[in-house]
Design a protein around this motif. Structure first.
Motif, PDB file in Angstrom:
ATOM      1  N   LEU A   1       0.854  -1.189   0.000  1.00  0.00           N
ATOM      2  CA  LEU A   1       0.000   0.000   0.000  1.00  0.00           C
ATOM      3  C   LEU A   1       0.892   1.241   0.000  1.00  0.00           C
ATOM      4  CD1 LEU A   1      -3.335   0.593   1.687  1.00  0.00           C
ATOM      5  CD2 LEU A   1      -1.561   2.288   2.129  1.00  0.00           C
ATOM      6  N   LEU A   2       0.561   2.204  -0.874  1.00  0.00           N
ATOM      7  CA  LEU A   2       1.286   3.478  -1.002  1.00  0.00           C
ATOM      8  C   LEU A   2       0.285   4.612  -0.830  1.00  0.00           C
ATOM      9  CD1 LEU A   2       3.772   5.229  -1.895  1.00  0.00           C
ATOM     10  CD2 LEU A   2       2.935   4.955  -4.244  1.00  0.00           C
ATOM     11  N   TRP A   3       0.578   5.538   0.077  1.00  0.00           N
ATOM     12  CA  TRP A   3      -0.302   6.679   0.286  1.00  0.00           C
ATOM     13  C   TRP A   3       0.437   7.982   0.070  1.00  0.00           C
ATOM     14  CZ3 TRP A   3       1.675   9.763   4.072  1.00  0.00           C
ATOM     15  CH2 TRP A   3       2.458   9.158   5.072  1.00  0.00           C
ATOM     16  N   GLU A   4      -0.326   9.029  -0.099  1.00  0.00           N
ATOM     17  CA  GLU A   4       0.235  10.358  -0.339  1.00  0.00           C
ATOM     18  C   GLU A   4      -0.670  11.405   0.291  1.00  0.00           C
ATOM     19  OE1 GLU A   4       0.981  13.319  -4.150  1.00  0.00           O
ATOM     20  OE2 GLU A   4       1.406  11.180  -4.369  1.00  0.00           O
ATOM     21  N   ARG A   5      -0.066  12.455   0.840  1.00  0.00           N
ATOM     22  CA  ARG A   5      -0.839  13.572   1.381  1.00  0.00           C
ATOM     23  C   ARG A   5       0.021  14.833   1.338  1.00  0.00           C
ATOM     24  NH1 ARG A   5      -1.989  13.345   7.697  1.00  0.00           N
ATOM     25  NH2 ARG A   5      -2.501  15.510   7.218  1.00  0.00           N
ATOM     26  N   THR A   6      -0.630  15.975   1.264  1.00  0.00           N
ATOM     27  CA  THR A   6       0.097  17.229   1.338  1.00  0.00           C
ATOM     28  C   THR A   6       0.461  17.504   2.796  1.00  0.00           C
ATOM     29  OG1 THR A   6      -1.972  18.465   1.564  1.00  0.00           O
ATOM     30  CG2 THR A   6      -1.080  18.191  -0.670  1.00  0.00           C
ATOM     31  N   VAL A   7       1.501  18.303   2.985  1.00  0.00           N
ATOM     32  CA  VAL A   7       1.881  18.712   4.338  1.00  0.00           C
ATOM     33  C   VAL A   7       0.974  19.876   4.740  1.00  0.00           C
ATOM     34  CG1 VAL A   7       3.713  19.640   5.790  1.00  0.00           C
ATOM     35  CG2 VAL A   7       4.263  17.996   3.973  1.00  0.00           C
ATOM     36  N   PRO A   8       0.126  19.724   5.753  1.00  0.00           N
ATOM     37  CA  PRO A   8      -0.815  20.796   6.107  1.00  0.00           C
ATOM     38  C   PRO A   8      -0.082  22.062   6.547  1.00  0.00           C
ATOM     39  CG  PRO A   8      -1.398  18.722   7.193  1.00  0.00           C
ATOM     40  CD  PRO A   8      -0.036  18.531   6.609  1.00  0.00           C
ATOM     41  N   GLU A   9      -0.559  23.200   6.057  1.00  0.00           N
ATOM     42  CA  GLU A   9       0.057  24.458   6.469  1.00  0.00           C
ATOM     43  C   GLU A   9      -0.186  24.742   7.946  1.00  0.00           C
ATOM     44  OE1 GLU A   9      -1.255  27.574   3.964  1.00  0.00           O
ATOM     45  OE2 GLU A   9      -0.342  26.769   2.143  1.00  0.00           O
ATOM     46  N   ASP A  10      -1.318  24.290   8.457  1.00  0.00           N
ATOM     47  CA  ASP A  10      -1.649  24.515   9.867  1.00  0.00           C
ATOM     48  C   ASP A  10      -1.545  23.225  10.668  1.00  0.00           C
ATOM     49  OD1 ASP A  10      -3.750  23.252   8.654  1.00  0.00           O
ATOM     50  OD2 ASP A  10      -5.317  24.429   9.647  1.00  0.00           O
ATOM     51  N   ASP A  11      -0.559  22.424  10.358  1.00  0.00           N
ATOM     52  CA  ASP A  11      -0.431  21.113  10.994  1.00  0.00           C
ATOM     53  C   ASP A  11      -0.404  21.234  12.518  1.00  0.00           C
ATOM     54  OD1 ASP A  11       1.639  18.894  12.104  1.00  0.00           O
ATOM     55  OD2 ASP A  11       0.478  18.086  10.427  1.00  0.00           O
ATOM     56  N   TRP A  12      -1.307  20.487  13.175  1.00  0.00           N
ATOM     57  CA  TRP A  12      -1.400  20.551  14.636  1.00  0.00           C
ATOM     58  C   TRP A  12      -0.136  20.027  15.293  1.00  0.00           C
ATOM     59  CZ3 TRP A  12      -1.051  17.054  18.588  1.00  0.00           C
ATOM     60  CH2 TRP A  12      -1.478  17.486  19.844  1.00  0.00           C
ATOM     61  N   PHE A  13       0.416  18.937  14.778  1.00  0.00           N
ATOM     62  CA  PHE A  13       1.565  18.322  15.425  1.00  0.00           C
ATOM     63  C   PHE A  13       2.782  19.239  15.391  1.00  0.00           C
ATOM     64  CE2 PHE A  13      -1.053  14.625  14.364  1.00  0.00           C
ATOM     65  CZ  PHE A  13      -1.063  13.973  15.582  1.00  0.00           C
ATOM     66  N   MET A  14       3.002  19.911  14.267  1.00  0.00           N
ATOM     67  CA  MET A  14       4.163  20.807  14.199  1.00  0.00           C
ATOM     68  C   MET A  14       4.014  21.980  15.148  1.00  0.00           C
ATOM     69  SD  MET A  14       5.180  20.946  10.204  1.00  0.00           S
ATOM     70  CE  MET A  14       5.171  19.475   9.162  1.00  0.00           C
ATOM     71  N   ALA A  15       2.789  22.469  15.324  1.00  0.00           N
ATOM     72  CA  ALA A  15       2.583  23.582  16.245  1.00  0.00           C
ATOM     73  C   ALA A  15       2.909  23.199  17.684  1.00  0.00           C
ATOM     74  CB  ALA A  15       1.132  24.067  16.154  1.00  0.00           C
ATOM     75  N   HIS A  16       2.877  21.903  17.992  1.00  0.00           N
ATOM     76  CA  HIS A  16       3.142  21.443  19.350  1.00  0.00           C
ATOM     77  C   HIS A  16       4.500  20.767  19.493  1.00  0.00           C
ATOM     78  CE1 HIS A  16      -1.149  22.210  19.593  1.00  0.00           C
ATOM     79  NE2 HIS A  16      -1.081  22.091  20.895  1.00  0.00           N
ATOM     80  N   HIS A  17       5.240  20.662  18.408  1.00  0.00           N
ATOM     81  CA  HIS A  17       6.472  19.862  18.425  1.00  0.00           C
ATOM     82  C   HIS A  17       7.478  20.481  17.462  1.00  0.00           C
ATOM     83  CE1 HIS A  17       8.998  16.353  17.197  1.00  0.00           C
ATOM     84  NE2 HIS A  17       8.699  15.850  18.386  1.00  0.00           N
ATOM     85  N   PHE A  18       8.278  21.458  17.843  1.00  0.00           N
ATOM     86  CA  PHE A  18       8.445  22.036  19.170  1.00  0.00           C
ATOM     87  C   PHE A  18       8.235  23.544  19.038  1.00  0.00           C
ATOM     88  CE2 PHE A  18      11.353  18.515  18.517  1.00  0.00           C
ATOM     89  CZ  PHE A  18      11.073  17.675  19.579  1.00  0.00           C
ATOM     90  N   ARG A  19       8.123  24.250  20.162  1.00  0.00           N
ATOM     91  CA  ARG A  19       8.034  25.695  20.060  1.00  0.00           C
ATOM     92  C   ARG A  19       9.361  26.242  19.544  1.00  0.00           C
ATOM     93  NH1 ARG A  19       6.308  30.479  24.211  1.00  0.00           N
ATOM     94  NH2 ARG A  19       5.712  31.900  22.533  1.00  0.00           N
TER      95      ARG A  19
END
Length: 838
Positions: free
Chosen positions: A706-724
């Motif tokens: 299985l191969l999946w693809e997604r864009t990198v979200p501009e407002d990604d929740w995880f990046m906003a919390h990891h790290f300041r």
């Protein structure tokens, strides 16, 4: 502020209204002043009444010559007497206002006729001293409602000085309030500066704008702007138009899940129980977890004066997902009908409800002798829709919008006050905070010193709560909680733990090495208190405990060990970051950690110093109260920016495409899947997969692909919390996407069709291995991931699948993950982990 009354007002003590008029004191012709509170006698000397016509000259044997000097002397005395009268009246007025408690002004006497219409701005200054009976009995701080009422009392005075038409009454409208400092102590002198200006006049009266500021010791304490009116009595209940839009708060897409520092089963509180909280009986009302040290904390006394009962209290739900409180309010004799400013009363009542919420969450446990302060993190808006209804029985509905530990434990909320089903007031951004007493030194405490310091109390729970607050400070930017008094660096990009819901370590329990000693064999024991219904289980498709919990919590605890040892002091003049580079770990058994303490034991196995980098290798074990559940080893790289920028992925900087893209033609049986709505895999933050290509017998092992693809979200929740200051997608999230890929393969190929309501969870006894050689940051565009199924077999009443996988960032392969073990089981109500609850 003393209060001996009951909610129905039958035992409210004696209230005396003293009116000092010019006629009573011999002054004549000045308006009445009102006072409600302790009786006050004004020692004013009598002055003789002056006749309207000069008396006839009196003959005296001692009168000699021209008597014109006597006429001039009499005129001079009359002028000085008149000036003294005015000065004495001003002194009496100021003194009475200084003694006036909240809710003190009686019903207004008939408004005096203004001498002239004031269309320009009017201003007034008052000097007030905080009396002892307007302070919290335990802390000695001034009651904030007393301060607000003091400032708001200047507005009717401005009306009396010419702003208000005859026969009108003061009508509060909207107030925007901002606190700037902590509450002063009893005896502090306050300077109130207020001004108002009419903006509209009609047959109803006038509307005006106002501003006021309260200063103490030369510093701004609190300020407000707003609108109000002086309206005829028949129009006083009508809404005041306001062109400024009411502030709207955005409902968060992913509400933060605050974990209370103590847990209670009490969701309703009677007035007697609120009184008990005001007397400091927290443990007796809320439970033994709420026992505090020292003289505090307690619910401030004014709260039960205005709150009849709390009928609903939750730490989750509500409009913003942070909790909801419903309370019955009663102003029993202290409402606007008695002269207290309506905005001040509303702010005090809703603040009292929030103080109850804060105590229920155990926020007081973070600090020694914690005391409440108004929230100074932003403005609060208060609008009185119908002041005439505030004397009736009221219901207050409070939606908590924010609860946190930085900069100090605090709660912020929006509220609506109802009379029956009709809203009569609303508040936005009202908040309370808990602070340590003045002179308490917490800034120099590190998370390790907090474990041993007497400032952290003798209570293990309170020591843990203080550490949790300090760790939150370090993750939000203040690294002194880890480094102590030594400044780590002037560069903001430094290794730190994740923020908010992604922070998965709470407190250090044991540590056997000295700071700045990177000795192999040094160990750290720490804990993470898992929420009873954690977001990562709730948003996981099966409701099972995801791999992310064990991986993140163990790696964060390892980073905490390095931080305590002093890693932040290395490469002080350069941007310096922490990245996990590789590791291997095994889920030892299935368990359900919800509501339990997950304990980490981390050992530093190796310390390697390289040019621009330091490598730490750890071994670790995670345990629940009934034994170990997870173990492994990993390597953290502490890297300068120059070393980080040299990462070239897993293939030497070359683009090696996924297996499917390397094929000359599309294989038979390839299927295109839309996984964006497959909630069996995940929802919310855990909805990680979108479009995917599935090949039933494909992949490097010929067992499935299985191969999946997604864009990198501009407002990604995880990046906003990891790290300041250093946003990067956690490697554990990429690994979680690969776990979901294996589950998606099983669910969309028919392998699990024979299972009723199939659900996935990480497999036990399968050693997961990972290697990271790159990162995904907000500047990247695309993520891709593939899994190669290696084997599928029946196991018990379900399936076991094992696969290998990779993740690409744009055109660079950066993650390699082997032995991804996934179990597919029938989900028979609840979650697949409930049956293994210890």
């Amino acid at each position: 502020m003393a209060d001996t009354g009951t909610p129905d007002g039958t035992d409210g003590g004696t209230t005396v209204a003293v009116a000092v008029t010019v006629e009573e004191s011999g002054f004549g012709g000045v308006e009445e002043l009102g006072f409600e509170g302790e009786p006050f006698l004004v020692p004013v000397p009598s002055a003789p009444s002056l006749p309207s016509t000069p008396p006839a000259p009196q003959t005296s044997p001692r009168a000699l010559g021209d008597l014109s000097h006597l006429a001039r002397d009499i005129a001079d005395r009359v002028g000085r007497a008149h000036a003294a009268v005015l000065e004495a009246h001003e002194a009496v007025q100021r003194h009475l206002l200084a003694r006036c408690a909240p809710g003190a002004r009686p019903p207004a006497a008939p408004a005096p006729q203004p001498t002239g219409r004031m269309d320009g701005p009017a201003r007034v200054e008052l000097v007030r001293t905080v009396p002892a009976d307007a302070a919290y009995s335990v802390s000695g701080q001034a009651d904030p409602a007393w301060i607000l009422n003091t400032a708001a009392a200047a507005l009717p005075l401005l009306g009396e000085r010419g702003l208000a038409p005859a026969g009108t009454v003061h009508r509060p409208g909207r107030t925007v309030l901002t606190w700037h400092r902590g509450l002063p102590e009893a005896g502090a002198e306050l300077l109130v500066r207020a001004g108002a200006e009419a903006v509209h006049r009609d047959e109803r009266g006038i509307r005006f704008t106002f501003d006021w500021q309260v200063h103490t010791e030369g510093n701004l304490l609190v300020e407000a702007t707003g609108t109000g009116g002086f309206l005829t009595p028949e129009h006083a209940a009508e809404p005041l138009p306001d062109e400024t839009p009411w502030p709207e708060r955005q409902v968060p897409r992913y509400p933060r899940q605050f974990r209370p520092l103590a847990v209670t089963g009490r969701s309703r509180l009677t007035w007697q129980e609120l009184r008990a909280l005001a007397s400091g009986f927290l443990a007796e009302v809320l439970g033994p977890d709420f026992e505090g040290e020292g003289s505090g904390p307690r619910l401030p006394g004014p709260a039960p004066r205005l709150i009849g009962s709390v009928t609903e209290a939750t730490c989750e739900g509500g409009r913003y997902g942070q909790g909801r409180m419903t309370a019955q309010l009663t102003f029993h004799g202290g409402g606007p009908a008695r002269g207290a400013d309506a905005s001040a009363l509303l702010a005090e009542a809703v603040s009292g409800v929030l103080q109850v919420y804060a105590l229920r969450c155990g926020l007081h446990l973070c600090l020694p002798d914690a005391r409440f302060q108004p929230w100074d993190g932003g403005p609060a808006a208060i609008e009185v829709i119908d002041p005439t209804a505030l004397g009736a029985a009221l219901r207050c509905e409070v939606d908590v919008a924010e609860v946190g530990l930085v900069p100090r434990p605090h709660v912020v909320a929006d509220a609506v006050v109802f009379a029956g089903d009709r809203p009569v007031a609303r508040l936005h951004g009202i908040g309370v905070a808990l602070h340590e007493p003045p002179g308490t030194e917490l800034g120099a405490l590190t998370i390790w010193e907090a474990r041993d310091s007497s400032a952290a109390h003798d209570s293990l729970r309170q020591r843990g709560a203080l550490q949790r607050m300090l760790l939150a400070h370090s993750s939000e930017g203040d690294l002194s909680a880890v480094t102590g008094e030594i400044e780590a660096s002037s560069v903001t990009v430094r290794p730190r733990l994740p923020r908010g819901d992604l922070l998965m370590v709470d407190r250090a329990l044991d540590y056997d090495a000295e700071p700045l000693d990177f000795r192999s064999g040094a160990t750290l024991t720490s804990e993470y208190g898992v929420h009873p219904d954690p977001w990562f289980c709730r948003e996981n498709g099966s409701g099972a405990v995801p791999n992310l919990l064990y991986m993140e919590s163990s790696l964060q605890a390892a980073a905490q060990l390095s931080a305590i040892q002093g890693i932040l002091h290395q490469h002080r003049d350069s941007a310096f970051v922490c990245r996990n580079l590789e590791g291997r770990a095994t889920l030892l058994r299935h368990a359900d950690p919800r509501g339990l303490a997950l304990r980490h034991r981390i050992t530093l196995a190796d310390h390697s110093k390289l040019p621009g980098a330091i490598l730490h290798r750890y071994t670790y074990q995670l345990s629940l109260p009934d034994g170990p559940v997870y173990s492994g080893e990993s390597v953290h790289g502490f890297l300068t920016k120059e070393v980080l920028d040299n990462q070239q992925g897993l293939d030497g900087g070359q683009y090696v495409p996924p297996w499917l893209d390397r094929l000359p033609t599309r294989p038979a049986g390839l299927r295109r899947l839309d996984l964006s709505h497959d909630t069996r895999l995940g929802r919310g933050r855990f909805a990680l997969l979108r479009e995917a290509d599935l090949v039933p017998d494909g992949g490097e092992h010929g067992a499935g692909y299985l191969l999946w693809e997604r864009t990198v979200p501009e407002d990604d929740w995880f990046m906003a919390h990891h790290f300041r200051f250093d946003p990067v997608m956690p490697g554990s999230v990429g690994v979680e996407a690969l776990f979901q890929s294996v589950a998606a393969y099983a669910l969309h190929t028919g392998l699990a069709d024979s299972l009723p309501d199939p659900a996935a969870r990480p497999a036990a006894h399968v050693e997961l291995a990972w290697k990271y050689r790159g990162q995904i940051t907000p500047g990247h565009r695309r993520m891709r991931g593939e899994v190669h199924i290696r084997r599928v077999r029946r196991q018990g009443d379900g399936l076991l699948l094992v696969a290998d996988g990779s993740v690409w960032r744009d055109d660079l392969r950066i993650y390699q993950v082997d032995n991804i073990g996934v179990e597919i089981l029938p989900k028979t109500g609840g979650t697949v982990d409930e049956k293994v609850r210890p």
